[in-house]
Design an enzyme around this catalytic site. Structure first.
Site, PDB file in Angstrom:
ATOM      1  N   ASP A   1       0.382   0.469   4.814  1.00 14.01           N
ATOM      2  CA  ASP A   1       0.021   0.956   3.454  1.00 14.01           C
ATOM      3  C   ASP A   1      -0.130   2.259   3.550  1.00 14.01           C
ATOM      4  OD1 ASP A   1       0.014  -1.592   2.743  1.00 14.01           O
ATOM      5  OD2 ASP A   1      -1.997  -1.779   2.003  1.00 14.01           O
TER       6      ASP A   1
ATOM      7  N   ASP B   1       1.678  -1.699  -0.774  1.00  8.05           N
ATOM      8  CA  ASP B   1       1.071  -2.530  -1.896  1.00  8.05           C
ATOM      9  C   ASP B   1       1.997  -2.394  -2.659  1.00  8.05           C
ATOM     10  OD1 ASP B   1      -1.293  -3.420  -1.198  1.00  8.05           O
ATOM     11  OD2 ASP B   1      -2.521  -2.071  -2.375  1.00  8.05           O
TER      12      ASP B   1
ATOM     13  N   HIS C   1       1.944  -3.434  -6.743  1.00  7.10           N
ATOM     14  CA  HIS C   1       1.363  -4.043  -7.927  1.00  7.10           C
ATOM     15  C   HIS C   1       2.067  -3.841  -9.324  1.00  7.10           C
ATOM     16  CE1 HIS C   1      -1.985  -4.857  -5.165  1.00  7.10           C
ATOM     17  NE2 HIS C   1      -2.477  -3.576  -5.291  1.00  7.10           N
TER      18      HIS C   1
ATOM     19  N   HIS D   1      -3.331   1.765  -8.760  1.00 11.50           N
ATOM     20  CA  HIS D   1      -2.706   2.274  -7.777  1.00 11.50           C
ATOM     21  C   HIS D   1      -1.458   1.394  -7.529  1.00 11.50           C
ATOM     22  CE1 HIS D   1      -5.679  -0.884  -6.113  1.00 11.50           C
ATOM     23  NE2 HIS D   1      -4.193  -0.903  -5.014  1.00 11.50           N
TER      24      HIS D   1
ATOM     25  N   LYS E   1       3.512  -6.399  -0.784  1.00  9.30           N
ATOM     26  CA  LYS E   1       2.347  -7.339  -1.280  1.00  9.30           C
ATOM     27  C   LYS E   1       1.700  -7.030  -2.396  1.00  9.30           C
ATOM     28  CE  LYS E   1      -0.586  -4.885   2.044  1.00  9.30           C
ATOM     29  NZ  LYS E   1      -1.808  -4.450   1.205  1.00  9.30           N
TER      30      LYS E   1
ATOM     31  N   CYS F   1      -7.312  -3.284   4.081  1.00  5.09           N
ATOM     32  CA  CYS F   1      -5.802  -3.828   4.597  1.00  5.09           C
ATOM     33  C   CYS F   1      -5.578  -4.096   6.091  1.00  5.09           C
ATOM     34  CB  CYS F   1      -4.740  -3.113   3.847  1.00  5.09           C
ATOM     35  SG  CYS F   1      -4.993  -3.348   1.877  1.00  5.09           S
TER      36      CYS F   1
END
Length: 217
Positions: free
Chosen positions: A12, A57, A59, A92, A115, A159
């Site tokens: 990340d 990440d 999202h 974020h 993810k 993470c």
């Protein structure tokens, strides 16, 4: 899976988590110098024949971890959702946004595992989300013959911790390079490092201290 190739998981290292990009969830000391250091180390490992995997990440805008999606809540508060505790973060790494971009040279990666795609579940771990659904990381590592992994990135206490511990659970030998990680807070970072070691993760300060078949200056 104690034997097998060495792989690297760069966790990340994205714009929204770094101070050099002014991210809304930037962790301390994640400045340009840090990003350059991570890229340099990753490049050296790539040249040494290591498999390089990034996690990212990714999202949706209505993700459960965003405080703004919970009326009356504030950043960093914790709530219970379906019997599990969820920390609420500033929005974020929204899919397709500049802040979700990985900020080291993406050409270094053999694969990037996204993810946190499901709006109702967080995924600190690169291996699986909070409901236990796999991301595909384990499958990629096994296909590439990786049995031992070197882990570093952001954030040590979230993470990186979750990915390293799940690596142990999935049967990998895991080494975390503390000096190439950045944590959200000193107390949770210290606790995470201690927990990782208790779970069987080898924690080293620098790559040159790691038990790997590579000389790194």
């Amino acid at each position: 899976m104690e034997e097998g190739r060495w792989g690297v998981i760069v966790v990340d290292v994205q714009g929204d988590f770094t101070t050099c990009k002014g991210g809304p969830l930037a962790v301390p000391d994640s400045d340009e110098e840090y990003v350059v250091e991570v890229e340099k180390a990753t490049r050296r490992l790539k040249e040494g024949g290591f498999v390089i995997i990034g996690t990212q990440d990714w999202h949706p805008a209505d993700h459960v971890s965003f405080f703004s999606n919970h009326q009356g809540m504030k950043p960093y508060e914790t709530i219970s959702i379906g019997g599990r505790m969820q920390t609420l973060w500033p929005p974020h790494c929204i899919q397709g946004s500049p802040g979700a971009d990985i900020v080291v040279d993406k050409a270094l990666f053999d694969a990037v595992i996204r993810k946190g795609l499901h709006k109702d579940f967080d995924s600190y771990s690169g291996f699986e989300d909070d409901r236990g659904v796999k991301t595909g990381l384990d499958e990629v590592l096994r296909e590439l013959g990786v049995g031992r992994i070197l882990v570093f990135g952001i954030a040590t206490d979230y993470c990186v911790r979750a990915t390293a511990i799940h690596g142990i659970d999935y049967g990998y030998r895991v080494v975390v390079v503390e000096g190439l990680c950045r944590g959200v807070a000193p107390d949770t970072t210290e606790a995470a490092l201690r927990e990782m070691e208790e779970r069987g993760v080898v924690v080293v300060r620098e790559i040159k201290n790691a038990p790997i078949p590579l000389e790194v200056s």
